[in-house]
Design an enzyme around this catalytic site. Structure first.
Site, PDB file in Angstrom:
ATOM      1  N   GLU A 113     -11.425   3.318  20.766  1.00  0.00           N
ATOM      2  CA  GLU A 113     -10.896   2.232  21.605  1.00  0.00           C
ATOM      3  C   GLU A 113      -9.553   2.632  22.202  1.00  0.00           C
ATOM      4  OE1 GLU A 113     -10.858  -1.470  19.419  1.00  0.00           O
ATOM      5  OE2 GLU A 113     -12.957  -1.826  19.870  1.00  0.00           O
ATOM      6  N   GLU A 148     -20.196  -0.570  18.466  1.00  0.00           N
ATOM      7  CA  GLU A 148     -19.763  -1.442  17.376  1.00  0.00           C
ATOM      8  C   GLU A 148     -20.276  -2.826  17.686  1.00  0.00           C
ATOM      9  OE1 GLU A 148     -15.680  -1.404  16.173  1.00  0.00           O
ATOM     10  OE2 GLU A 148     -15.520   0.754  16.516  1.00  0.00           O
TER      11      GLU A 148
HETATM   12  C1  GLA Z   1     -12.560  -2.288  16.605  1.00  0.00           C
HETATM   13  C2  GLA Z   1     -12.304  -0.945  15.954  1.00  0.00           C
HETATM   14  C3  GLA Z   1     -12.879  -0.867  14.564  1.00  0.00           C
HETATM   15  C4  GLA Z   1     -12.553  -2.113  13.785  1.00  0.00           C
HETATM   16  C5  GLA Z   1     -13.059  -3.330  14.538  1.00  0.00           C
HETATM   17  C6  GLA Z   1     -12.780  -4.643  13.847  1.00  0.00           C
HETATM   18  O1  GLA Z   1     -13.797  -2.320  17.134  1.00  0.00           O
HETATM   19  O2  GLA Z   1     -12.809   0.103  16.739  1.00  0.00           O
HETATM   20  O3  GLA Z   1     -12.363   0.264  13.928  1.00  0.00           O
HETATM   21  O4  GLA Z   1     -11.174  -2.192  13.619  1.00  0.00           O
HETATM   22  O5  GLA Z   1     -12.414  -3.402  15.773  1.00  0.00           O
HETATM   23  O6  GLA Z   1     -13.329  -4.669  12.590  1.00  0.00           O
END
Ligand code: GLA
Length: 587
Positions: free
Chosen positions: A158, A234
């Site tokens: 991210e 995700e």
């Molecule tokens: C983002 C991050 C993950 C985690 C999620 C929340 O997607 O990439 O590593 O922190 O948020 O659980």
């Protein structure tokens, strides 16, 4: 040997379309004895791939070290994924977020303020290169084109939510290719145009992270990744918890519907989390968007497989959805959860933290309060001592407290300074004279946003009534070997209704055979627990969680030892209960 690549429309395994049905499972959050069981249950749910981050700071707790043994044996984990007939996705960061302390970046890396964080800066990138080179022998031979399970590797995490340095991303790609990573590379970003653009560079396949409104989010992703398969890297099916807040749950029906929508649209998925596991030891991260909020010990996440590896209603609902999209889904199913053994014992021997502190740390002298990094440890506790001699009222002040300071004067508690309350000053009793002692707890490093890499401990300057206060004696505590505690503990006073902290308390209990346990913590204040030397994590009366999960792998038939570090005050009674209690929800 197989070939895996990204086609114009699909992921292609030996030229044939493959829909990735992955589940996130972090080897560093699960006892290694249980890896195989969790991987198998992923396959039984209808998944064909296991995804894991790599937590750099777990492997490299100190400069120059790199541990790939026991619970950090990533090679063994990937071999078990392969042995279950599943593919693997690896996300080595170097930054991983993941509610993991410092987002996976080693705290020692930032001892020099000039080191860059998540950008093109030579000292930072030299450390990243060393990290990837140490991972190479684990990852490179386990890629699919060498006969292993790995089909994809992710670059950063991210990044579009944090930085905008495409040169940094280019250099990460070059480093991955240089160590021998040959599989396709991806990025993940939240489905916001600026993030999807800023978090990737040409040549990397963009994917998105979200947990609802699948169709809309996939449409946004498509605008920024015009070719190739769509993937939600995700798919958030639950959420994490902070101390002092509620336990997060999501609706089974809504989550299953969002998953169905995603798959009906033809997308690939990585379910985050399939099985969350536990933030054992001092590994939890924290958030700070103005208020510091440390993450709890459980990383249950309301995932389909719960913290103890048992299928939940979400598991069965997801299984039904996944089977419709996975032609290779298997018929086998896991057993339903059963009650854990209920046991009671007592903490019978104690030693105060102050009494054993000399044996737990190397004390050194400083003009002003040193950070934990300056004391050479990067997690847990530090202690500070200085002499005060005030006439009349006295106010103690620090630059900042990261994260919680228990202050005492000649052994008498005088107050607590809490980062989550932005406390920096404390009024001492009038005519304060004697040894001022601070027990400082690092409650977990921020894992998201600009505070990644910040120092911990008492932050200078320290003053008393506005005048510099010092010199200080200070030590960071080594709690990896509690032999000094065992040696120094003596019979507890049975007349006391509770054990006053900060104190270590020692007890024992018998088991016929190892089994998963749930340790009840409602009768205790705040602290940490070790079972047979395995640090099962922190507890806090604030909740929401009121039990700690103890994996069977940490237990043995016969006599087991429990050591509690109670910082406030807690009962001498120890109780293991049949079911977990992760606390109240918000509905
Ligand atoms: C983002 C991050 C993950 C985690 C999620 C929340 O997607 O990439 O590593 O922190 O948020 O659980």
């Amino acid at each position: 040997m197989s070939e895996f690549r990204i086609g114009d429309d699909d992921f292609l395994l030996d030229g044939k379309p493959l829909r990735i049905l992955a589940g996130a499972l972090h080897y560093f959050r699960v006892h290694p004895d249980q890896w195989r069981d969790r991987i198998r249950k992923a396959r039984q749910m209808g998944l064909n791939t296991i995804e894991t981050y790599v937590a750099w700071n777990a492997h490299a707790p100190r400069p120059g070290e790199f541990d790939l043994t026991g619970g950090l044996d990533l090679g063994r984990f990937l071999d078990e994924v392969a042995a279950e007939g599943m593919h693997a996705i690896v996300r080595p960061g170097p930054y991983i977020c993941a509610e993991w302390t410092n987002g996976g970046l080693p705290a020692w890396l930032f001892a020099a303020e000039s080191v860059g964080v998540r950008r093109d800066e030579p000292q930072y990138l030299a450390a990243v290169e060393d990290y990837l080179r140490r991972l190479a022998p684990v990852l490179v031979p386990r890629q699919i084109d060498r006969g292993g399970p790995i089909i994809l590797v992710q670059i950063e995490n991210e990044y579009g939510a944090y930085g905008s340095d495409p040169v940094y991303l280019e250099k990460l790609v070059d480093l991955n290719r240089a160590i021998g990573i040959t599989v396709p590379l991806t990025t993940v970003d939240q489905p916001e145009p600026a993030m999807l653009d800023g978090g990737s560079i040409p040549g990397l396949h963009k994917t998105a992270s979200f947990g609802s409104r699948s169709i809309e989010r996939l449409a946004t992703l498509r605008e920024h990744q015009p070719t190739g398969p769509l993937m939600c890297s995700e798919f958030w099916d639950g959420w994490f918890d902070h101390w002092g807040a509620h336990h997060h749950t999501t609706s089974v029906a809504d989550s299953a519907k969002d998953l169905d929508d995603l798959l009906a649209a033809g997308a690939s998925v990585n379910i985050y989390m399939f099985h969350g596991g536990t933030n054992f030891g001092f590994t939890n991260g924290a958030n700070d968007k103005g208020v510091y909020q440390p993450i709890v010990t459980s990383y249950d996440y309301d995932a389909p497989l719960d913290e103890a590896g048992n299928p939940t209603a979400k598991y069965w609902a997801f299984r039904e959805v996944l089977r419709r999209y996975n032609p290779d889904a298997v018929e086998e199913t896991p057993a339903e959860a059963s009650a854990a053994p209920a046991l009671r014992t007592r903490l019978t021997r104690t030693v105060s933290l102050s009494a054993v502190a000399d044996a737990l740390g190397d004390w050194s002298t400083h003009d002003d309060v040193p950070t934990m990094e300056a004391l050479g440890r990067y997690e847990g506790f530090a202690m500070y001592r200085t002499e005060v001699d005030a006439t009349g009222p006295a106010v103690l002040e620090f630059g900042e407290v990261r994260d919680r300071a228990l202050v005492s004067l000649d052994g008498r508690p005088v107050g607590v300074l809490a980062r989550d309350h932005h406390d920096r000053t404390l009024g001492l009793p009038a005519d304060a004279r004697g040894t001022l002692e601070v027990v400082l707890e690092d409650q977990g490093r921020v894992n998201y946003g600009p505070r990644i890499g910040e120092p911990k401990g008492l932050i200078a300057p320290a003053s008393l009534n506005g005048h510099p206060l010092g010199p200080w004696r200070a030590a960071a505590l080594d709690l990896t070997d509690l032999t000094p505690v065992r040696d120094a503990a003596s019979p507890a006073d049975p007349a006391l209704p509770a054990i006053p902290g900060p104190t270590f308390a020692v007890g024992a209990f018998e088991l016929d055979e190892p089994a998963d346990l749930y340790l009840a913590t409602r009768a205790w204040g705040k602290g940490s627990v070790w079972i047979n030397g395995f640090h099962i994590g922190r507890y806090w009366s604030r909740g929401p969680q009121h039990t700690l999960y103890v994996p069977a792998g940490a237990l043995r038939a016969g006599t087991n030892e429990i050591i509690v570090l109670e910082l406030q005050s807690g009962s001498a009674d120890v109780e293991f209960v049949p079911w977990p209690d992760l606390g109240h929800t918000d509905f």
